[in-house]
Design a protein around this motif. Structure first.
Motif, PDB file in Angstrom:
ATOM      1  N   GLY A 198      -9.157  28.199  86.872  1.00  0.00           N
ATOM      2  CA  GLY A 198      -8.362  28.452  88.066  1.00  0.00           C
ATOM      3  C   GLY A 198      -9.132  29.294  89.061  1.00  0.00           C
ATOM      4  O   GLY A 198     -10.064  30.037  88.698  1.00  0.00           O
ATOM      5  N   LEU A 199      -8.734  29.165  90.334  1.00  0.00           N
ATOM      6  CA  LEU A 199      -9.390  29.914  91.406  1.00  0.00           C
ATOM      7  C   LEU A 199      -8.496  30.996  91.995  1.00  0.00           C
ATOM      8  O   LEU A 199      -8.981  31.849  92.740  1.00  0.00           O
ATOM      9  N   THR A 200      -7.227  30.966  91.661  1.00  0.00           N
ATOM     10  CA  THR A 200      -6.300  31.961  92.194  1.00  0.00           C
ATOM     11  C   THR A 200      -5.786  32.847  91.065  1.00  0.00           C
ATOM     12  O   THR A 200      -5.834  32.474  89.881  1.00  0.00           O
ATOM     13  N   ALA A 201      -5.291  34.012  91.475  1.00  0.00           N
ATOM     14  CA  ALA A 201      -4.757  34.949  90.482  1.00  0.00           C
ATOM     15  C   ALA A 201      -3.567  34.341  89.756  1.00  0.00           C
ATOM     16  O   ALA A 201      -3.409  34.511  88.534  1.00  0.00           O
ATOM     17  N   GLU A 202      -2.731  33.615  90.472  1.00  0.00           N
ATOM     18  CA  GLU A 202      -1.551  33.013  89.847  1.00  0.00           C
ATOM     19  C   GLU A 202      -1.946  32.009  88.772  1.00  0.00           C
ATOM     20  O   GLU A 202      -1.382  32.004  87.668  1.00  0.00           O
ATOM     21  N   GLU A 203      -2.934  31.163  89.063  1.00  0.00           N
ATOM     22  CA  GLU A 203      -3.372  30.167  88.082  1.00  0.00           C
ATOM     23  C   GLU A 203      -3.982  30.827  86.855  1.00  0.00           C
ATOM     24  O   GLU A 203      -3.673  30.462  85.710  1.00  0.00           O
ATOM     25  N   LEU A 204      -4.842  31.803  87.083  1.00  0.00           N
ATOM     26  CA  LEU A 204      -5.532  32.445  85.965  1.00  0.00           C
ATOM     27  C   LEU A 204      -4.545  33.190  85.064  1.00  0.00           C
ATOM     28  O   LEU A 204      -4.659  33.142  83.833  1.00  0.00           O
ATOM     29  N   LEU A 205      -3.588  33.886  85.672  1.00  0.00           N
ATOM     30  CA  LEU A 205      -2.595  34.605  84.868  1.00  0.00           C
ATOM     31  C   LEU A 205      -1.704  33.637  84.092  1.00  0.00           C
ATOM     32  O   LEU A 205      -1.380  33.874  82.921  1.00  0.00           O
ATOM     33  N   LYS A 206      -1.300  32.555  84.734  1.00  0.00           N
ATOM     34  CA  LYS A 206      -0.455  31.576  84.059  1.00  0.00           C
ATOM     35  C   LYS A 206      -1.192  30.934  82.889  1.00  0.00           C
ATOM     36  O   LYS A 206      -0.622  30.759  81.801  1.00  0.00           O
ATOM     37  N   HIS A 207      -2.452  30.630  83.084  1.00  0.00           N
ATOM     38  CA  HIS A 207      -3.219  29.995  82.014  1.00  0.00           C
ATOM     39  C   HIS A 207      -3.528  30.970  80.886  1.00  0.00           C
ATOM     40  O   HIS A 207      -3.531  30.585  79.704  1.00  0.00           O
ATOM     41  N   ALA A 208      -3.789  32.234  81.224  1.00  0.00           N
ATOM     42  CA  ALA A 208      -3.983  33.240  80.170  1.00  0.00           C
ATOM     43  C   ALA A 208      -2.704  33.428  79.370  1.00  0.00           C
ATOM     44  O   ALA A 208      -2.737  33.632  78.143  1.00  0.00           O
ATOM     45  N   ASP A 209      -1.559  33.351  80.040  1.00  0.00           N
ATOM     46  CA  ASP A 209      -0.274  33.473  79.344  1.00  0.00           C
ATOM     47  C   ASP A 209      -0.050  32.300  78.400  1.00  0.00           C
ATOM     48  O   ASP A 209       0.476  32.469  77.288  1.00  0.00           O
ATOM     49  N   LEU A 210      -0.435  31.109  78.817  1.00  0.00           N
ATOM     50  CA  LEU A 210      -0.324  29.945  77.929  1.00  0.00           C
ATOM     51  C   LEU A 210      -1.212  30.110  76.706  1.00  0.00           C
ATOM     52  O   LEU A 210      -0.809  29.767  75.575  1.00  0.00           O
ATOM     53  N   ALA A 211      -2.421  30.638  76.898  1.00  0.00           N
ATOM     54  CA  ALA A 211      -3.311  30.877  75.758  1.00  0.00           C
ATOM     55  C   ALA A 211      -2.729  31.944  74.839  1.00  0.00           C
ATOM     56  O   ALA A 211      -2.846  31.854  73.602  1.00  0.00           O
ATOM     57  N   LEU A 212      -2.093  32.969  75.426  1.00  0.00           N
ATOM     58  CA  LEU A 212      -1.439  33.997  74.607  1.00  0.00           C
ATOM     59  C   LEU A 212      -0.304  33.394  73.791  1.00  0.00           C
ATOM     60  O   LEU A 212      -0.120  33.742  72.617  1.00  0.00           O
ATOM     61  N   TYR A 213       0.443  32.493  74.388  1.00  0.00           N
ATOM     62  CA  TYR A 213       1.531  31.830  73.667  1.00  0.00           C
ATOM     63  C   TYR A 213       0.993  31.076  72.455  1.00  0.00           C
ATOM     64  O   TYR A 213       1.607  31.066  71.383  1.00  0.00           O
TER      65      TYR A 213
END
Length: 754
Positions: free
Chosen positions: A422-437
């Protein structure tokens, strides 16, 4: 007593001529009073300026001006009053004595102003200062009277002389008190009171002078020739002195007023500056509160979003790489529930310190709330992010002393990489949250990187959630399948377990493991369980109408639904609407669901069982397995989890566990159902060990209601063949199963998965 030619405390002489035609010019007396009043008012202003000045040099200047105003006013009043004195004699003034009287007035005024400069005045201080000033005024008066040259001798009466001195003392004391009082204050009332105080002080000074004049008697010696006045310029001279004195007093008052306004502006500026400083401090405090977590002093979510966005704006996607790590403390809720929120807060502080210690100084560490943390770090590749995450996980394993206990925590971490994920903060945080899940779903205490499959799965789950809501609302696509439960004692199918299925328009028939978790996570599980309950009761009523009157139906109840307070009423309503007896319904709950609020759970289950509904516990042995709770629960049936039957009869440990569960259940007067029966050997083993009911693919897979009746009839016909196969298995000759009558049909049925 003679002093400077004055006869003080002396009797009048026996010879000589007394001058009795003496009077005062009223206009000059009024002018003298006006001069004294103006001087007193100016002195009060000077005293106020002196006390309000913070600069020592300015204080000395105001003290000097005040002394000049007071001395000039007293001396001018005295001199003008002397000019107002008219006698049938030629009057002259001695210049040196006149100057000495002015000098004495200056000393007296200086003493007065110095007394007002004290930070604290006690009664003794007031008396000492008033005595010195009063004596000085008396001394100035009589030195001035000695300067009066008329050719006659001045005799003073003792009583009036002492009265004059007493008035001077009281006037000095009053002047000190008033000047001290009027140093502070503002407003119209304060100003009016200051005018009154000035008139009072001037009246005291005038009274001192004219009381002393009343004590004076002029006596012309017998051998002295009488010299009549040749000319009188007293009025002109008095006006001149008054004008000069008033001019000085007015100038001082103007200077005091200007200084007061200037000081007021300076105070306003200081107050404004102070307000600005307070505003800056408040803004800084608000900035701190808005962007930093008060508990751990880490950046909060808002501050993180701002700093991270600025940091991303500075990155070059072709060269720079960043890792965004989402951290969640494993089982943190247990700490709050067992030790309290204060202990949880202390633990979060320690954990925040561990995370900061494991990261580098330029890494961005934030707390998003609860037990969620986020770390942003620059890196060269995935290995750098993995090493940092492992370093954090290792640091988290350091023992922590909390509330007298020594504990070790762990964390689950999800990682996304800029710019790959991801290139935006929103994308990176959302994807990190999916990995945490994913990390939490794989057993916790692990780390996972984001990949596109996680996003696809999250998208699919979101889609399934929306469609499941519609399916529940419109009752479209959901259906119930039934798996028979075989009674070993009667040799017949005794129960049917109701299992929900979802006929999805795109993905086909979905089993519960595809959507039950979504329903639990999004608050749909209660509606789903109650839907299954109502439909299972209606389907059972239909089977009863077709002659299967002995069948019961078993309906699963999730932990969330078990916490639904109106559950007992919902069960009663479902039975009433379907028209079946409560004894034909069995509610099945998992072992872990029972271990929530145990007291409330027991009360709810007793209410349901009081209706005549049976209760069973599912997946026994996979949860807490607490016999202390189990003996208090109002249960009828215990179901052995399929995981214990997989090794039967080959594994001795599995056989012993199953045997122990059956014996324990029968001891507690519970019937036993074993699920997951797939082989004849398992069937034979369970029958030999006294198991009450069997369920599994050996008998039938879950089937819809339309296919159920042929399965039930077929199972009744196969009972003899299954019994023969079991007898062979019990004889320890599994190789002979192929020759057993009916075995091929049973095996074929099991393979087809009916």
């Amino acid at each position: 007593m003679e002093w400077l030619g004055l006869q003080l405390f002396a009797e009048l002489p026996a010879t000589g001529r007394i001058v009795i035609d003496c009077r005062h010019e009223p206009l000059l007396v009024l002018i003298a009073f006006a001069v004294a009043s103006a001087a007193c008012f100016a002195t009060l202003d000077m005293a106020e300026r002196q006390s309000h000045s913070e600069n020592p040099r300015a204080q000395r200047q105001w003290r000097m001006l005040g002394a000049c105003c007071l001395a000039g006013g007293i001396w001018a009043m005295h001199f003008i009053s002397m000019l107002a004195f008219q006698a049938p004699l030629e009057v002259h003034y001695d210049a040196s004595l006149t100057g000495l009287s002015l000098l004495i007035a200056l000393v007296v005024a200086w003493l007065a102003m110095s007394s007002l400069d004290r930070s604290e005045m006690r009664p003794l201080h007031y008396l000492q200062s008033a005595l010195l000033i009063g004596l000085g005024i008396v001394l100035m008066h009589f030195v001035g009277m000695a300067a009066l040259q008329t050719g006659a001798q001045q005799y003073y009466q003792t009583g009036l002389l002492l009265t004059s001195a007493a008035i001077a003392l009281l006037t000095s004391l009053a002047a000190l008190l008033l000047a001290r009082y009027f140093r502070n204050g503002a407003g119209t009332l304060h100003q009016a009171m200051k005018y009154g105080a000035s008139l009072l002080m001037a009246g005291g000074i005038i009274a001192t002078h004219f009381t002393a004049m009343a004590a004076m008697t002029l006596v012309i010696p017998a051998d002295t020739a009488l010299r009549l006045p040749s000319g009188d310029n007293s009025l002109q001279l008095g006006l001149t002195v008054a004008f000069i004195t008033l001019l000085i007093s007015g100038s001082c008052i103007s200077a005091a007023l200007a200084d007061k306004k200037l000081q007021s502006k300076e105070e306003d500026l200081r107050r404004y500056s102070m307000l600005l400083n307070q505003l800056d401090q408040a803004r800084a405090s608000l900035q701190q509160a808005a962007h930093y977590d008060a508990l751990t002093n880490l950046i909060n979510r808002r501050g993180f979003n701002q700093v991270f966005a600025e940091r991303l704006a500075e990155q070059d996607p072709s060269q720079d790489r960043l890792a965004v790590m989402f951290l969640d403390i494993d089982h943190f809720k247990r700490i709050n529930d067992s030790l309290g929120h204060d202990a949880g807060d202390q633990l979060l502080k320690v954990i925040a310190g561990h995370i900061k210690a494991a990261t580098r100084s330029h890494d961005l560490v934030a707390r998003f709330g609860g037990d969620e943390f986020c770390v942003v770090t620059s890196l060269k590749g995935h290995d750098d992010a993995r090493h940092l995450a492992q370093r954090i996980m290792q640091r988290m394993k350091d023992p922590i002393d909390l509330s007298g206990r020594r504990m070790v925590m762990s964390t689950s971490i999800g990682i996304s990489i800029y710019p790959d994920d991801g290139l935006t903060a929103e994308e990176l945080l959302k994807h990190a949250d999916l990995a945490l899940y994913q990390s939490k779903g794989s057993g916790r205490n692990s780390l996972h990187f984001f990949n596109n499959s996680l996003k696809s799965r999250a998208t699919l789950e979101l889609q399934l959630e929306e469609e499941l809501r519609v399916a529940l609302l419109e009752e479209r696509g959901l259906c119930v399948h039934y798996q028979p439960i075989f009674d070993l004692q009667s040799g017949q199918v005794a129960k049917l377990e109701a299992l929900v299925r979802w006929q999805h328009p795109q993905h086909g028939l979905l089993s519960p493991d595809r959507f039950i978790g979504i329903a639990e996570a999004n608050g749909l599980i209660v509606d789903l369980d109650l839907w299954v309950l109502r439909h299972a009761c209606e389907d059972l009523a239909q089977l009863h109408r077709h002659g299967y009157t002995s069948l019961k139906v078993t309906v699963n109840c999730s932990a969330v639904t078990l916490g639904h307070e109106p559950l007992a009423n919902e069960v009663e309503m479902a039975l009433f609407q379907a028209g079946i007896a409560p004894r034909h319904l069995e509610i099945e709950v998992t072992e872990n669901a029972l271990m929530g609020d145990i007291q409330r759970t027991i009360c709810l289950l007793k209410r349901i069982r009081a209706q005549g509904v049976s209760l069973s516990v599912d997946d026994f042995g996979t949860g807490y397995s607490s016999l202390a709770y189990l003996k208090h629960l109002p249960l009828d049936v215990l179901k052995i989890d399929r995981s214990f039957l997989q090794g039967v009869p080959g594994s001795q440990k599995d056989r012993e566990i199953v045997q122990a569960i059956i014996i324990m259940a029968h001891t507690l007067h519970l019937q036993v159902v074993s699920e997951g029966v797939e082989t004849i050997e398992q069937y034979a083993f369970l029958e030999a060990n006294g198991c009450n009911f069997l369920q599994g693919y050996l008998l039938s897979r879950p089937v819809p209601l339309a296919d159920l009746r042929p399965i039930l009839d077929q199972l009744d016909r196969q009972q003899a063949a299954i019994t023969a196969c079991c007898d062979t298995a019990l004889q320890g000759s599994p190789d002979l199963f192929a020759d057993t009558p009916g075995y091929r049909e049973v095996a074929s049925t099991a393979r087809r998965g009916h």
